[in-house]
Design a protein around this motif. Structure first.
Motif, PDB file in Angstrom:
ATOM      1  N   LYS A   1       0.832  -1.208   0.000  1.00  0.00           N
ATOM      2  CA  LYS A   1       0.000   0.000   0.000  1.00  0.00           C
ATOM      3  C   LYS A   1       0.866   1.258   0.000  1.00  0.00           C
TER       4      LYS A   1
ATOM      5  N   GLU B   1       2.098   2.026  -3.364  1.00  0.00           N
ATOM      6  CA  GLU B   1       1.025   2.553  -4.214  1.00  0.00           C
ATOM      7  C   GLU B   1       0.769   4.037  -3.964  1.00  0.00           C
TER       8      GLU B   1
ATOM      9  N   GLU C   1       1.235   7.167  -6.440  1.00  0.00           N
ATOM     10  CA  GLU C   1       0.082   8.057  -6.660  1.00  0.00           C
ATOM     11  C   GLU C   1       0.456   9.515  -6.448  1.00  0.00           C
TER      12      GLU C   1
END
Length: 410
Positions: free
Chosen positions: A358, A361, A365
């Motif tokens: 996570k 990610e 992003e």
């Protein structure tokens, strides 16, 4: 006549802790301030140059009188760390027996170890004066996590010491709301516990984006981590995250700029090198605190990380306020109150502690956001800081407590 605050802080200038600024502000507000501290050795584990058992044991800094009692340096292993903690208490015991200082209040700045509070409560009891404790680290919980000690007899003994300290404090301040609830569970009356969040020093402020020599200006998405590199920070997640990002072959290079020193730094460097991640990491030596905003201004985002543990879910690390005061978009690997603040403020993105997938990610992003979007995240961070961690308001609140508590009779 000036009211005299005696501060007990095992770490103090030139070691970089927020108590340095708090004491400076108290002097500006008309208090007399004396600090009882150790010989500076944090975080590298050896005495700073120019300091020692027979050097600079008394010093004046920004109008603050500093008295350094003997202690064994932290070294780089658990035995030396235990001796460091113990030696401050032993020196503090003899200091309180013979000191002629006559203070009006005791203020204990408690980052680990909690043992450092003992000389403060002993002195306050002897002088019959109010004793204020500012809890940054919860004990015995912190001992279990950092040292791995789980022996119920040892943890039980530490718990009794903590209860002894709490029972002898006039007022207990905490750096998070969760700490208030945890301390109440130790049979401490709720009315003497108060959430008093940390603020950032005045030099933490947004600066114009500008490159510096230490951080390459090559179009990479630069992420900064600034502070102690220890076990509690959980930075071992970064090499794992870097591997995941590297495998995804995104269009933009990502670089982690690690500014600071600490007991875990050499291990972290070994992890980076063994995974061939040198191009994604930039290790920068420890810097004076007032230089950190310049390093932030050369980066796109600031990173903070907490170990995956229920205790750290209750913790608000001091660097969160520093990052927000500088108007930095924040990337975090954290739970609890830290996650809550970042979400409420819309200042960045947060992943669960220990979740490298996570975290990779959200880093990708954020790295793909437009410059305008990043600027807005930084504005959100600064606005939240100004509303919730305003230095003047917090110090005014503490002034009220100093006025309310007079000498304890009997």
């Amino acid at each position: 006549m000036k009211k005299h605050i005696l501060v007990i802080a095992q770490y103090f200038y030139p070691e970089q802790f927020r108590i340095n600024d708090i004491c400076t502000e108290w002097v500006k507000r008309g208090y007399k301030v004396t600090v009882i501290t150790g010989i500076p050795n944090y975080p590298q584990g050896k005495y700073y140059d120019g300091y020692g058992l027979f050097k600079k044991r008394k010093e004046t800094y920004n109008g603050i009188e500093i008295i350094r009692i003997p202690l064994i340096p932290r070294g780089n292993n658990s035995i030396m760390l235990a001796l460091n903690y113990l030696s401050f208490v032993v020196s503090g015991f003899f200091w309180k027996m013979f000191t002629r200082i006559k203070a009006d209040y005791v203020f204990i700045f408690e980052v680990s170890p909690m043992t450092q509070a003992l000389p403060g409560v002993w002195y306050a009891k002897r002088r019959k004066i109010p004793c204020f404790l500012y809890v940054q680290d919860l004990w015995p919980e912190n001992v279990e996590i950092i040292t791995g000690i789980t022996n119920k007899h040892i943890i039980g003994a530490i718990g009794k010491m903590v209860d002894y300290i709490y029972a002898r404090c006039t007022k207990i301040f905490t750096t998070s709301n969760s700490f208030v609830n945890s301390i109440e569970k130790r049979n401490v009356p709720g009315e003497i516990i108060e959430y008093w969040p940390q603020y950032a020093e005045d030099f933490y402020r947004p600066l114009e984006k500008k490159s510096i020599n230490e951080i390459p200006n090559d179009g990479a998405f630069n992420i900064i981590f600034a502070g102690n590199i220890g076990n509690a920070q959980g930075l071992e997640i970064l090499p794992k995250v870097a591997v995941l990002i590297k495998d995804k072959k995104i269009n933009r290079k990502i670089r982690f700029n690690i500014v600071g020193d600490g007991r875990y730094k050499s291990t972290l460097i070994e992890m980076v090198e063994s995974n061939n991640l040198d191009a994604m990491f930039n290790f920068i030596p420890k810097q004076p605190a007032n230089m950190i905003p310049k390093f932030m201004a050369a980066c796109d985002s600031a990173f903070l990380c907490l170990t995956d543990d229920p205790l750290f879910a209750m913790t608000i690390p001091a660097k969160l306020q520093s990052y927000m005061a500088c108007g930095m978009p924040i990337i975090a690997s954290a739970e609890g109150e830290t996650n809550q603040i970042i979400t409420e403020s819309a200042a960045g993105l947060c992943s669960p502690s220990g979740d490298e997938q996570k975290l990779s990610e959200i880093i990708i992003e954020l790295s793909l956001k437009s410059k305008k979007e990043l600027i807005q995240l930084g504005i959100n961070a600064k606005n939240y800081y100004d509303k919730n961690f305003n230095k003047e308001k917090l110090l005014n609140r503490m002034d009220i407590h100093f006025r309310d508590f007079r000498k304890i009779g009997g």
